[in-house]
Write a protein that holds these residues in place. Structure first.
Motif, PDB file in Angstrom:
ATOM      1  N   PHE A 295      48.263  37.532  49.484  1.00 47.66           N
ATOM      2  CA  PHE A 295      48.682  36.850  48.263  1.00 47.66           C
ATOM      3  C   PHE A 295      48.545  35.344  48.472  1.00 47.66           C
ATOM      4  CE2 PHE A 295      50.420  40.980  47.953  1.00 47.66           C
ATOM      5  CZ  PHE A 295      50.824  41.230  46.657  1.00 47.66           C
ATOM      6  N   ALA A 296      48.537  34.590  47.398  1.00 47.04           N
ATOM      7  CA  ALA A 296      48.506  33.130  47.489  1.00 47.04           C
ATOM      8  C   ALA A 296      49.320  32.535  46.350  1.00 47.04           C
ATOM      9  CB  ALA A 296      47.070  32.605  47.447  1.00 47.04           C
ATOM     10  N   ALA A 297      49.918  31.378  46.585  1.00 45.57           N
ATOM     11  CA  ALA A 297      50.757  30.730  45.572  1.00 45.57           C
ATOM     12  C   ALA A 297      50.738  29.228  45.759  1.00 45.57           C
ATOM     13  CB  ALA A 297      52.193  31.261  45.660  1.00 45.57           C
ATOM     14  N   GLY A 298      51.005  28.522  44.674  1.00 45.59           N
ATOM     15  CA  GLY A 298      51.111  27.069  44.743  1.00 45.59           C
ATOM     16  C   GLY A 298      49.786  26.369  44.530  1.00 45.59           C
ATOM     17  N   ASP A 299      49.700  25.130  45.004  1.00 45.34           N
ATOM     18  CA  ASP A 299      48.543  24.283  44.757  1.00 45.34           C
ATOM     19  C   ASP A 299      47.253  24.853  45.332  1.00 45.34           C
ATOM     20  OD1 ASP A 299      50.616  22.750  43.881  1.00 45.34           O
ATOM     21  OD2 ASP A 299      50.269  21.057  45.233  1.00 45.34           O
ATOM     22  N   VAL A 300      47.343  25.694  46.350  1.00 42.97           N
ATOM     23  CA  VAL A 300      46.132  26.257  46.959  1.00 42.97           C
ATOM     24  C   VAL A 300      45.373  27.150  45.980  1.00 42.97           C
ATOM     25  CG1 VAL A 300      47.153  28.375  47.925  1.00 42.97           C
ATOM     26  CG2 VAL A 300      45.259  27.245  49.122  1.00 42.97           C
ATOM     27  N   THR A 301      46.038  27.583  44.900  1.00 41.65           N
ATOM     28  CA  THR A 301      45.388  28.409  43.893  1.00 41.65           C
ATOM     29  C   THR A 301      44.834  27.581  42.735  1.00 41.65           C
ATOM     30  OG1 THR A 301      47.445  28.802  42.666  1.00 41.65           O
ATOM     31  CG2 THR A 301      46.922  30.326  44.456  1.00 41.65           C
ATOM     32  N   GLY A 302      44.902  26.273  42.819  1.00 42.62           N
ATOM     33  CA  GLY A 302      44.401  25.410  41.758  1.00 42.62           C
ATOM     34  C   GLY A 302      45.468  25.157  40.710  1.00 42.62           C
ATOM     35  N   GLY A 303      45.101  24.473  39.645  1.00 43.13           N
ATOM     36  CA  GLY A 303      46.073  24.148  38.604  1.00 43.13           C
ATOM     37  C   GLY A 303      46.826  22.878  38.937  1.00 43.13           C
ATOM     38  N   PRO A 304      47.695  22.428  38.034  1.00 42.53           N
ATOM     39  CA  PRO A 304      48.443  21.189  38.254  1.00 42.53           C
ATOM     40  C   PRO A 304      49.317  21.273  39.494  1.00 42.53           C
ATOM     41  CG  PRO A 304      48.652  21.963  35.987  1.00 42.53           C
ATOM     42  CD  PRO A 304      48.018  23.068  36.759  1.00 42.53           C
ATOM     43  N   ALA A 305      49.304  20.213  40.294  1.00 43.16           N
ATOM     44  CA  ALA A 305      50.136  20.163  41.499  1.00 43.16           C
ATOM     45  C   ALA A 305      51.588  19.926  41.090  1.00 43.16           C
ATOM     46  CB  ALA A 305      49.658  19.045  42.423  1.00 43.16           C
ATOM     47  N   SER A 306      52.453  20.853  41.438  1.00 45.02           N
ATOM     48  CA  SER A 306      53.858  20.744  41.061  1.00 45.02           C
ATOM     49  C   SER A 306      54.706  21.545  42.032  1.00 45.02           C
ATOM     50  CB  SER A 306      54.069  21.262  39.630  1.00 45.02           C
ATOM     51  OG  SER A 306      55.440  21.410  39.356  1.00 45.02           O
ATOM     52  N   PRO A 307      55.639  20.906  42.753  1.00 46.85           N
ATOM     53  CA  PRO A 307      56.465  21.639  43.716  1.00 46.85           C
ATOM     54  C   PRO A 307      57.266  22.771  43.085  1.00 46.85           C
ATOM     55  CG  PRO A 307      56.633  19.272  44.102  1.00 46.85           C
ATOM     56  CD  PRO A 307      55.886  19.446  42.824  1.00 46.85           C
ATOM     57  N   HIS A 308      57.830  22.553  41.888  1.00 46.18           N
ATOM     58  CA  HIS A 308      58.679  23.597  41.303  1.00 46.18           C
ATOM     59  C   HIS A 308      57.844  24.792  40.838  1.00 46.18           C
ATOM     60  CE1 HIS A 308      57.393  21.930  37.435  1.00 46.18           C
ATOM     61  NE2 HIS A 308      57.949  22.955  36.817  1.00 46.18           N
ATOM     62  N   ALA A 309      56.642  24.533  40.323  1.00 48.44           N
ATOM     63  CA  ALA A 309      55.777  25.638  39.924  1.00 48.44           C
ATOM     64  C   ALA A 309      55.267  26.394  41.146  1.00 48.44           C
ATOM     65  CB  ALA A 309      54.605  25.113  39.100  1.00 48.44           C
ATOM     66  N   ALA A 310      54.999  25.664  42.234  1.00 44.77           N
ATOM     67  CA  ALA A 310      54.552  26.316  43.463  1.00 44.77           C
ATOM     68  C   ALA A 310      55.633  27.236  44.007  1.00 44.77           C
ATOM     69  CB  ALA A 310      54.175  25.260  44.498  1.00 44.77           C
ATOM     70  N   ALA A 311      56.869  26.747  44.023  1.00 34.89           N
ATOM     71  CA  ALA A 311      57.984  27.565  44.519  1.00 34.89           C
ATOM     72  C   ALA A 311      58.185  28.799  43.647  1.00 34.89           C
ATOM     73  CB  ALA A 311      59.259  26.729  44.562  1.00 34.89           C
ATOM     74  N   HIS A 312      58.089  28.613  42.342  1.00 40.27           N
ATOM     75  CA  HIS A 312      58.249  29.743  41.425  1.00 40.27           C
ATOM     76  C   HIS A 312      57.158  30.788  41.652  1.00 40.27           C
ATOM     77  CE1 HIS A 312      59.321  31.822  37.693  1.00 40.27           C
ATOM     78  NE2 HIS A 312      58.027  31.884  37.434  1.00 40.27           N
ATOM     79  N   GLY A 313      55.910  30.343  41.833  1.00 41.70           N
ATOM     80  CA  GLY A 313      54.812  31.263  42.058  1.00 41.70           C
ATOM     81  C   GLY A 313      54.956  32.038  43.355  1.00 41.70           C
ATOM     82  N   ALA A 314      55.499  31.372  44.385  1.00 43.12           N
ATOM     83  CA  ALA A 314      55.691  32.052  45.666  1.00 43.12           C
ATOM     84  C   ALA A 314      56.733  33.162  45.560  1.00 43.12           C
ATOM     85  CB  ALA A 314      56.096  31.037  46.726  1.00 43.12           C
ATOM     86  N   VAL A 315      57.836  32.875  44.894  1.00 38.90           N
ATOM     87  CA  VAL A 315      58.884  33.888  44.736  1.00 38.90           C
ATOM     88  C   VAL A 315      58.390  35.036  43.862  1.00 38.90           C
ATOM     89  CG1 VAL A 315      61.187  34.311  43.792  1.00 38.90           C
ATOM     90  CG2 VAL A 315      60.746  32.254  45.144  1.00 38.90           C
TER      91      VAL A 315
END
Length: 462
Positions: A295-315
């Protein structure tokens, strides 16, 4: 031979840290690999917030006459301010700690198989792997720019003070936030953007108002730009290209580039069948790659760089990996992630733009807008709120106002729960706040809709 771990987390930025905390809460046997050399996104966010706060204070003092007070020019000491920002950034650097029960492994990782992660001479075997290595600063693809060089946001904090003239190449939130803050502190800023408008993912009507605000604060905004080459003239960077089809050049004491690229270097993902493109690791809406165990989550998957969105995607990815977790039921509703650009006023959004709503819901879409007066929690310059409904449900909310980043979470929940405007209107908000403005909007919209329905009902009775 030891039994495989439940999970290996590759990367300890915002996404990796959130994944480690969630894995610890589930009691998983997990390890987190920390390469030690990734950019400290949280620290940059903290420094940026401190810069914005300082600029807002200077701006408020300069325009105190708007609220009946004597204005004053604070004459900012930028060297002293930059020393403060470096201290804020240092205090916010991640300490690279992991929760109880999660093993911390230092070093660069590479995937040697669908269930194997090599770190140096050690190989970690696991049922699942989560890649969240984030992104790194990069330069726009402009001829000569690599030789000319440019500052990145993290390099900006390392200076003794900001340059007197700054050329910013970008149209994303960091570009706008830094441009406005520095202009308010006396730096001559030119913002060069490739598209027709800034922040292409946000509601155009509000972006246009924010662009006017940036210009009023002294930022020279240059949209419709196609950069072609970069050189140094007299020691200063000069960009050349076309603006709205006509030749143009831009110069500054320094050039700042806010672009970033997904960090996939050395992971060997493609060798095991994971698809990697120019925008990063290819995943579905649950963080799954083409390899079922990866699986992959956060900025490594592209899209706007955002810590809160990255954390949400990981969970979210971990909930998919382990569907028996207590929070798996949260996935029964579609994801709605709130966003906020920390300018003044803030620009926040949740759900669909008007154009996106019309594409999904056709002629059932209605747009409700309200100009926010300065007294209604919007700071000294006011703002605007747009609520978008489709099939009589709230599908989008867009706010340009002081405090928008706080209120948007309530509206994101309303969009996620597919509430009606009558539901929003039924919640009492504190008078004089931005929330009260939204309550009045929802009440007025609900009343107007009720009036239309009464007319239709009467027509049918006849």
């Amino acid at each position: 031979m030891a039994a495989p771990l439940d999970l290996v987390i590759v990367g300890l930025g915002a996404a990796g840290t959130a994944a480690a905390e969630f894995a610890s809460g589930l009691g998983l046997r997990a390890a987190a690999v920390d390469p030690l050399d990734d950019a400290a996104g949280h620290a940059d966010t903290a420094a940026g917030a401190a810069l914005t706060a300082a600029a807002a204070l200077a701006h408020a003092a300069r325009h105190a006459d708007r609220v009946g007070l004597a204005p004053m020019d604070p004459d900012p000491d930028l060297s002293r301010l930059w020393q403060h920002l470096r201290a804020v950034r240092a205090a916010s650097e991640p300490h690279r700690r992991v929760p109880v029960g999660i093993e911390l492994v230092r070093g660069r990782a590479r995937l040697t198989g669908p269930h194997e992660v090599a770190v140096g001479d050690r190989v970690l075997a696991a049922e699942s792997v989560l890649v969240c290595t984030g992104s790194r600063p990069t330069l726009p693809d402009v001829d000569g720019l690599a030789e000319v060089g440019a500052l990145t946001p993290d390099a900006l904090w390392a200076l003794e003070r900001p340059p007197a003239r700054l050329l910013v190449a970008g149209a994303d939130p960091p570009a706008l936030e830094l441009a406005q803050a520095l202009a308010r502190l006396g730096v001559e800023v030119t913002l060069v953007a490739a598209g027709a408008r800034l922040l292409p993912g946000d509601e155009p009507e509000l972006v246009d108002l924010l662009t006017d605000r940036l210009r009023a604060d002294g930022v020279t905004v240059e949209p419709h730009v196609q950069l072609q080459a970069a050189t140094r003239v007299g020691g200063r960077p000069v960009l050349s290209g076309r603006r709205a089809g006509r030749p143009a050049t831009w110069s500054g004491a320094e050039l700042l580039a806010t672009t970033r690229r997904p960090d996939v270097e050395g992971l060997d993902l493609q060798e095991i069948g994971v698809e990697v493109g120019p925008d990063g690791v290819a995943v579905d809406d649950r963080g799954r790659t083409a390899v079922p165990s990866v699986f992959a989550a956060g900025d490594v998957t592209g899209g706007p760089a955002s810590p809160h969105a990255a954390a949400h995607g990981a969970v979210r990815a971990l909930r998919t990996m382990f569907p028996s977790s207590p929070l798996a039921a949260l996935d029964r509703r579609p994801d709605v992630v709130a966003w906020c650009t920390a300018t003044d006023p803030e620009l926040a959004r949740a759900g669909a733009t008007v154009a996106e709503a019309e594409a999904r819901h056709g002629d059932t879409v209605e747009v409700w807008r309200h100009d926010v007066p300065p007294a209604a929690g919007a700071g000294p310059i006011g703002g605007r709120v747009l609520l978008v409904t489709g099939r009589n449900r709230l599908v989008g909310a867009h706010l340009l106002a002081h405090g928008a980043g706080e209120l948007v979470h309530e509206l994101a929940l309303a969009v996620r729960q597919q509430l009606r405007l009558t539901d929003v209107a039924a919640l009492a908000h504190v008078p004089g706040t931005l929330g009260a403005v939204v309550e009045r909007m929802a009440t007025g919209a609900a009343s107007e809709r009720a009036g239309k329905l009464r007319w239709i009902a009467g027509r049918r009775r006849r």
